[in-house]
Enzyme design. Structure first.
Site, PDB file in Angstrom:
ATOM      1  N   ASP A 274       2.108   9.538  -5.568  1.00  0.00           N
ATOM      2  CA  ASP A 274       1.932   8.146  -5.125  1.00  0.00           C
ATOM      3  C   ASP A 274       1.762   7.303  -6.372  1.00  0.00           C
ATOM      4  OD1 ASP A 274       1.264   5.720  -3.992  1.00  0.00           O
ATOM      5  OD2 ASP A 274      -0.779   6.331  -3.455  1.00  0.00           O
TER       6      ASP A 274
ATOM      7  N   LYS B 216       4.621  -1.677 -11.654  1.00  0.00           N
ATOM      8  CA  LYS B 216       5.397  -1.440 -10.430  1.00  0.00           C
ATOM      9  C   LYS B 216       5.965  -2.738  -9.863  1.00  0.00           C
ATOM     10  CE  LYS B 216       4.853   0.788  -5.896  1.00  0.00           C
ATOM     11  NZ  LYS B 216       3.909   1.534  -5.035  1.00  0.00           N
TER      12      LYS B 216
ATOM     13  N   GLU C 293       6.250   4.428   1.742  1.00  0.00           N
ATOM     14  CA  GLU C 293       4.788   4.537   1.797  1.00  0.00           C
ATOM     15  C   GLU C 293       4.235   4.455   3.230  1.00  0.00           C
ATOM     16  OE1 GLU C 293       3.593   1.549  -0.955  1.00  0.00           O
ATOM     17  OE2 GLU C 293       4.171   2.714  -2.718  1.00  0.00           O
TER      18      GLU C 293
ATOM     19  N   ASP D 240      -1.548  -1.871   4.645  1.00  0.00           N
ATOM     20  CA  ASP D 240      -1.795  -1.265   3.336  1.00  0.00           C
ATOM     21  C   ASP D 240      -2.325  -2.346   2.391  1.00  0.00           C
ATOM     22  OD1 ASP D 240      -1.754  -0.017   0.892  1.00  0.00           O
ATOM     23  OD2 ASP D 240       0.250   0.832   1.102  1.00  0.00           O
TER      24      ASP D 240
END
Length: 442
Positions: free
Chosen positions: A37, A100, A203, A225
């Site tokens: 992850d 990211k 995800e 999330d």
């Protein structure tokens, strides 16, 4: 003929018996496919253990199951994770985080300039791609893929140290909205770390796997999330073992960092009120930031916490050039209640509902039709956020899995499947939806 059937039956029985005894008494093979992850703020690595069916999230040398997604460059070393964060206040221009957000994206020059203004390090435009400028004993640039590779290499080494085997294969998760270019850039980062990626998994789907939703009778799944820096809301449809992402929305400028920043601003004001001067030294701000982050985490389980920080404040007296020694530290102490923390952040908490309403509208779904609400990301531990979501839907969200580790747990399950581990026999399948676009709020 009867003798031949009897012999065949005996052989089959012997094979079953050997398999059973092997499972019972022989050590299972070491897992050789890891689940990764690579998060915006934190990242984790996990494995599925054959035989026992247990997913293990691998800890670092200090026992921490996630590492900050930060990389810091000095004249002599490249530091990763917690070591990089420790340098973030004294080496901000060379400590890269949030990489990211930039990986695999092509930016309009104006947008990239706006995005880069948020950071203490320099972001350069290379034909639309972002690169980070590093200035140590010489000046050079690194790509988001390189930053990602250092994080992935760190996690690979953590896995190899723990498992005592060489690891070359992995499954990795990406946000559902990542396009093909962003996914390929993530794969290249893994390749730079010496890893072959067997599969890329979304995800939200990984989180659904972690919660075991591939094995139960649910149809509409909402995944919220909320991590350190971003909010992603996804609406999944599940039929059998197949997952379809029907709608996505989020806020890429909302997360735990913002909640901590509000509390940090409050404590800075309290310091100024008490001592007549605001903290400006990097060391003071670093210690305050650490104390605030710890307080935020503790307030998820405690009604109040006490922040106690020694500060070396610059005052008119302490800056006197005739002094031969640094001024003594003063002790800043204040109590932070959960109610105060909620009051400081209530407007930010309310922003969570906007993308939730959007995905329901775009998925043509009433909130009563949601079968399961899954919480992912450490910031969903905050009691006020959980209450906000439960009040909106009229039912409690599923909190049976550690939200910090939900995605890596699901990715590790998928890694076990790809590695041929038993007792896993089926793989959750994602149905690609190339026309879906994520709506962002800010």
């Amino acid at each position: 003929m009867a003798g031949e059937f009897s012999m065949i039956g005996s052989v089959i029985l012997a094979l079953f018996l050997a398999g059973y005894l092997g499972q019972q008494y022989l050590p299972p093979p070491k897992p050789r496919v890891i689940g990764l992850d690579l998060g915006t703020t934190f990242c984790s690595v996990g494995v599925f253990h054959p035989g026992s069916g247990v997913v293990e999230v691998i800890a670092d040398e200090e026992g921490r199951k996630s590492i900050p997604s930060s990389v810091s460059f000095t004249n002599t070393a490249v530091l990763v994770g917690h070591e990089a964060v420790d340098l973030s206040d004294i080496n901000p221009q060379n400590t890269i985080y949030d990489a990211k957000r930039f990986i695999g994206k092509i930016f309009d020059p104006v947008i990239l300039k706006q995005e880069s203004s948020r950071y203490p390090f320099k972001v350069k435009n290379n034909n639309g791609s972002a690169e980070f400028q590093i200035s140590t004993n010489h000046t050079f640039t690194v790509s988001p893929e390189f930053i990602g590779s250092r994080l992935l290499l760190k996690m690979r080494k953590m896995a190899e140290r723990h498992l005592q085997v060489s690891v070359q294969k992995a499954v990795i998760s990406v946000p559902a909205e990542f396009d093909e270019r962003q996914r390929n850039s993530t794969i290249r980062a893994a390749n730079l770390a010496g890893l072959e990626i067997l599969r890329v998994i979304n995800e939200p789907t990984a989180a659904a796997l972690a919660y075991g939703l591939h094995k139960v009778d649910v149809f509409n799944v909402l995944v919220v999330d909320l991590g350190g820096g971003t909010l992603d809301v996804s609406l999944l449809n599940k039929q059998g073992g197949m997952f379809l992402t029907r709608a996505m929305a989020g806020n890429n400028k909302l997360g735990g960092q913002d909640f901590s920043q509000r509390l940090l601003q409050y404590t800075i004001k309290r310091v100024q009120q008490e001592f007549g001067v605001a903290p400006t030294l990097k060391e003071d701000l670093h210690h305050l930031r650490q104390a605030v982050e710890a307080a935020k985490i503790n307030l998820t389980v405690q009604p109040s916490v006490t922040i106690t920080v020694p500060l070396y404040l610059h005052t008119q007296d302490s800056s006197d050039s005739s002094r031969t020694s640094p001024p003594p530290a003063v002790l800043f102490k204040t109590v932070i209640t959960r109610e105060l923390f909620q009051e400081l952040n209530e407007d930010l908490f309310q922003k969570i509902l906007a993308p939730v309403k959007t995905v329901l509208a775009e998925g043509h779904l009433e909130k009563e039709e949601v079968d399961e609400i899954v919480l992912v990301g450490g910031s969903t531990r905050i009691p006020r956020i959980r209450k906000l979501i439960s009040e909106y839907f009229g039912k409690e969200p599923n909190t049976s899995v550690d939200p910090d580790l939900a995605v890596v747990t699901g990715v590790a399950l998928q890694a076990g499947i790809m590695g041929g581990s038993w007792p896993l026999t089926v793989s959750a399948i994602e149905i690609p939806n190339r026309h879906l676009r994520k709506k962002n709020f800010s």
